[in-house]
Enzyme design. Structure first.
Site, mmCIF file in Angstrom:
data_model
loop_
_atom_site.group_PDB
_atom_site.id
_atom_site.type_symbol
_atom_site.label_atom_id
_atom_site.label_comp_id
_atom_site.label_asym_id
_atom_site.label_seq_id
_atom_site.Cartn_x
_atom_site.Cartn_y
_atom_site.Cartn_z
ATOM 1 N N ARG A 47 0.843 -1.210 0.000
ATOM 2 C CA ARG A 47 0.000 0.000 0.000
ATOM 3 C C ARG A 47 0.879 1.261 0.000
ATOM 4 O O ARG A 47 0.513 2.295 -0.529
ATOM 5 C CB ARG A 47 -0.967 -0.017 1.199
ATOM 6 N N TYR A 102 -15.544 17.072 -15.819
ATOM 7 C CA TYR A 102 -16.071 15.710 -15.851
ATOM 8 C C TYR A 102 -17.173 15.560 -14.794
ATOM 9 O O TYR A 102 -16.993 15.974 -13.641
ATOM 10 C CB TYR A 102 -14.898 14.743 -15.582
ATOM 11 N N ASP A 174 -7.326 18.735 -14.178
ATOM 12 C CA ASP A 174 -7.546 17.436 -14.808
ATOM 13 C C ASP A 174 -7.064 17.584 -16.248
ATOM 14 O O ASP A 174 -7.681 18.278 -17.056
ATOM 15 C CB ASP A 174 -9.043 17.097 -14.742
ATOM 16 N N LYS A 199 -7.663 6.375 -19.495
ATOM 17 C CA LYS A 199 -7.906 6.910 -20.834
ATOM 18 C C LYS A 199 -6.637 6.812 -21.688
ATOM 19 O O LYS A 199 -6.195 5.721 -21.984
ATOM 20 C CB LYS A 199 -8.437 8.340 -20.717
HETATM 21 N N1 PLP Z 1 -11.457 12.903 -15.680
HETATM 22 C C1 PLP Z 1 -11.948 12.788 -16.914
HETATM 23 C C2 PLP Z 1 -11.760 13.920 -17.887
HETATM 24 C C3 PLP Z 1 -12.639 11.643 -17.291
HETATM 25 O O1 PLP Z 1 -13.144 11.552 -18.542
HETATM 26 C C4 PLP Z 1 -12.805 10.598 -16.339
HETATM 27 C C5 PLP Z 1 -13.551 9.362 -16.680
HETATM 28 O O2 PLP Z 1 -14.286 9.304 -17.639
HETATM 29 C C6 PLP Z 1 -12.272 10.756 -15.067
HETATM 30 C C7 PLP Z 1 -11.592 11.921 -14.764
HETATM 31 C C8 PLP Z 1 -12.426 9.690 -14.018
HETATM 32 O O3 PLP Z 1 -11.524 8.657 -14.244
HETATM 33 P P1 PLP Z 1 -11.736 7.140 -13.818
HETATM 34 O O4 PLP Z 1 -12.902 6.601 -14.584
HETATM 35 O O5 PLP Z 1 -10.412 6.529 -14.151
HETATM 36 O O6 PLP Z 1 -12.006 7.128 -12.340
#
Ligand code: PLP
Length: 383
Positions: A47, A102, A174, A199
Site C-alpha cells: 500500500r 467531468y 484534470d 484513458k
Molecule cells: N477525468 C476525466 C476527464 C474523465 O473523462 C474521467 C472518466 O471518464 C475521469 C476523470 C475519471 O476517471 P476514472 O474513470 O479513471 O475514475
C-alpha cells in the site's frame, strides 16, 4: 532527453539482475527487512509502494516535468486521484471548480466533499475575469479541466494559476484529455496535475487508474499521507499496463490529433452538422490560446447534429467502426452521447445552460485510418 524517449525509458531502466528490457510486474505485497528492523529496499508494504508502481510514478513525473524528488502518486482510478486532492481540505474551506468538468468530479464534490463540510462553488473558467472574481478568501483549492468535456473549451492555465496563487489557493487541473504529450500544466504554474490513466495513458481500454503529479515535495508528502491512509493505490498489474501504454503515448497522441483534425474539418462541411467543437479548428473560440498552451489538440471532437435525441441514437445505431459507448482515450474510436452518458446526472435545463445541446455527439477519435472513420460517420449521417 525528449518526451518520446522519456516515455520509453524514464523509470524503466534494465533490471541489473536479469537485464530484462521491459519492467517486471512485481506482485509481492511485502518486502524484507534487515536485522535492524529496517526495510532492505525502498519498499516495505504494497500500500505504501511497489516497484512496478514506483517505475510508473518515476516515468509520469519525468513526462510532466516534475523534479526527481517528486515521483507521481498512482491511484486505483481517476476519481480516487481527484478525491486524494479533495481530502486535503478542511471543513469550512472552499473548492472552486470550473463549471464544465467531468461529471464524476461534480458528483464527488457534491456527494462526498460537501457533506464533509467543504464548500463547493462553480464558475466558468474560460471567462478568466469571472472565474478570478469567484475566488473568495476561504477558497483553498481551484479545480480546472482543459480541454473541457464535452465542448473542448480551453482555459488560460497560466493566468488562472497566477491569480489563484495570489489569492492563496492551490491549483489542480484534470489534464486527462491532453495527456503530458500535449500539455505541461506544471510549467504553466499549476500545483497538481491529475490524469485518469484509464484513458490515453493506458490507451487500450483495458485498465483503471489515476495519477497526481506535483512539483513541491511538501505537497507530495501530504498527498502521500492521505493515499497511504485511504489506500486507493494502483495495483501492480494496472501499473504495468499503464507503463506499457505510455511507451507509445507520443506517436499515439500524434495520430489521435491528426485523425481528430481531419474528422473535425470534414464535419464542418456536413449539412446535418450545426457546430463542431475542436480546438484545432481556426474558428474555435480559444484556438489561439490552445495553440499557445498545447503542442497538439488531442483526439476528442464533439459536434452538434441538426436533430434531437432520436436523431443521435439513430446515428449511434448506424456506426460500425465507432463503438457507441461512454469512455474515451483508447486506440479504437468511440461515439458517445453526453446527454445519456457523461452528463446524464444533469437535467436538460442544466445541460442547455452549459451549452450541451440535445443533438451533441462526442467522438473519441482512435488511431484507425482517418478515411475509414470518415466513411463510417458519413454513412451513419446519411439521412
Ligand atoms: N477525468 C476525466 C476527464 C474523465 O473523462 C474521467 C472518466 O471518464 C475521469 C476523470 C475519471 O476517471 P476514472 O474513470 O479513471 O475514475
Amino acid at each position: 532527453m525528449d518526451f518520446a524517449t522519456r516515455a520509453i525509458h524514464a523509470g524503466q531502466e534494465q533490471d541489473p539482475s536479469t537485464a530484462a528490457v521491459t519492467p517486471a510486474i512485481h506482485l509481492s505485497s511485502v518486502f524484507g527487512f534487515d536485522g535492524e528492523g529496517k526495510p532492505r529496499s525502498e519498499y516495505d508494504y504494497i500500500r505504501y509502494g511497489n516497484p512496478t508502481r514506483g517505475a510508473l510514478e518515476k516515468c509520469l513525473a519525468s513526462l510532466e516535468g516534475a523534479p526527481e524528488e517528486c515521483p507521481a502518486l498512482c491511484y486505483s482510478s481517476g476519481v480516487a486521484a481527484i478525491d486524494g486532492v479533495g481530502r486535503m481540505l478542511r471543513p469550512g474551506e472552499r473548492v472552486l471548480i470550473a463549471q464544465d468538468v467531468y461529471g464524476g468530479t461534480v458528483k464527488l464534490a457534491e456527494s462526498i466533499w460537501k457533506p464533509a463540510g467543504i464548500e463547493t462553488a462553480y464558475a466558468d473558467a474560460v471567462d478568466a475575469d469571472a472565474f478570478v472574481a469567484a475566488i473568495t478568501p476561504n477558497t483553498r483549492l481551484v479545480w480546472l479541466e482543459s480541454p473541457s468535456n464535452p465542448l473542448l473549451r480551453i482555459t488560460d492555465i497560466a493566468t488562472l494559476s497566477s491569480e489563484a496563487h495570489r489569492a492563496g489557493a492551490l491549483v489542480a487541473i484534470d489534464s486527462t484529455f491532453a495527456t503530458p504529450a500535449l500539455q505541461s500544466p506544471l510549467a504553466l504554474g499549476v500545483d497538481i496535475v491529475m490524469h485518469s490513466s484509464t484513458k490515453y495513458l493506458g490507451g487500450h481500454s483495458d485498465l483503471l487508474g489515476g495519477a497526481l503529479i506535483v512539483r513541491d515535495p511538501e505537497l507530495r508528502a501530504r498527498l502521500y499521507e492521505i493515499q497511504k491512509a485511504t489506500g486507493a493505490v494502483a495495483s501492480p498489474f494496472d501499473s504495468w499496463l499503464t507503463l506499457r501504454g505510455i511507451r507509445t503515448l507520443a506517436p499515439r497522441m500524434r495520430v489521435h490529433s491528426e485523425n481528430a483534425q481531419a474528422i473535425a474539418e470534414w464535419l464542418e462541411h456536413h449539412p446535418r452538422v450545426r457546430a463542431v467543437h475542436y480546438p484545432g479548428l481556426a474558428n474555435h473560440p480559444q484556438h489561439a490560446l490552445a495553440t499557445r498552451q498545447m503542442s497538439g489538440f488531442g483526439g476528442i471532437v464533439s459536434f452538434e447534429l441538426d436533430g434531437d435525441r432520436d436523431a443521435v441514437l439513430e446515428v449511434a445505431r448506424r456506426v460500425k467502426t465507432f463503438t457507441f459507448t461512454g469512455s474515451l482515450g483508447g486506440v479504437e474510436s468511440i461515439l458517445s452521447y453526453p446527454a445519456l452518458m457523461s452528463h446524464v446526472a444533469l437535467s436538460q435545463k442544466q445541460r442547455h445552460a452549459l451549452g450541451i445541446a440535445d443533438g451533441l455527439i462526442r467522438l473519441s477519435v482512435g488511431i484507425e485510418s482517418a478515411d475509414d472513420l470518415i466513411a463510417d460517420i458519413g454513412h451513419a449521417l446519411e439521412a
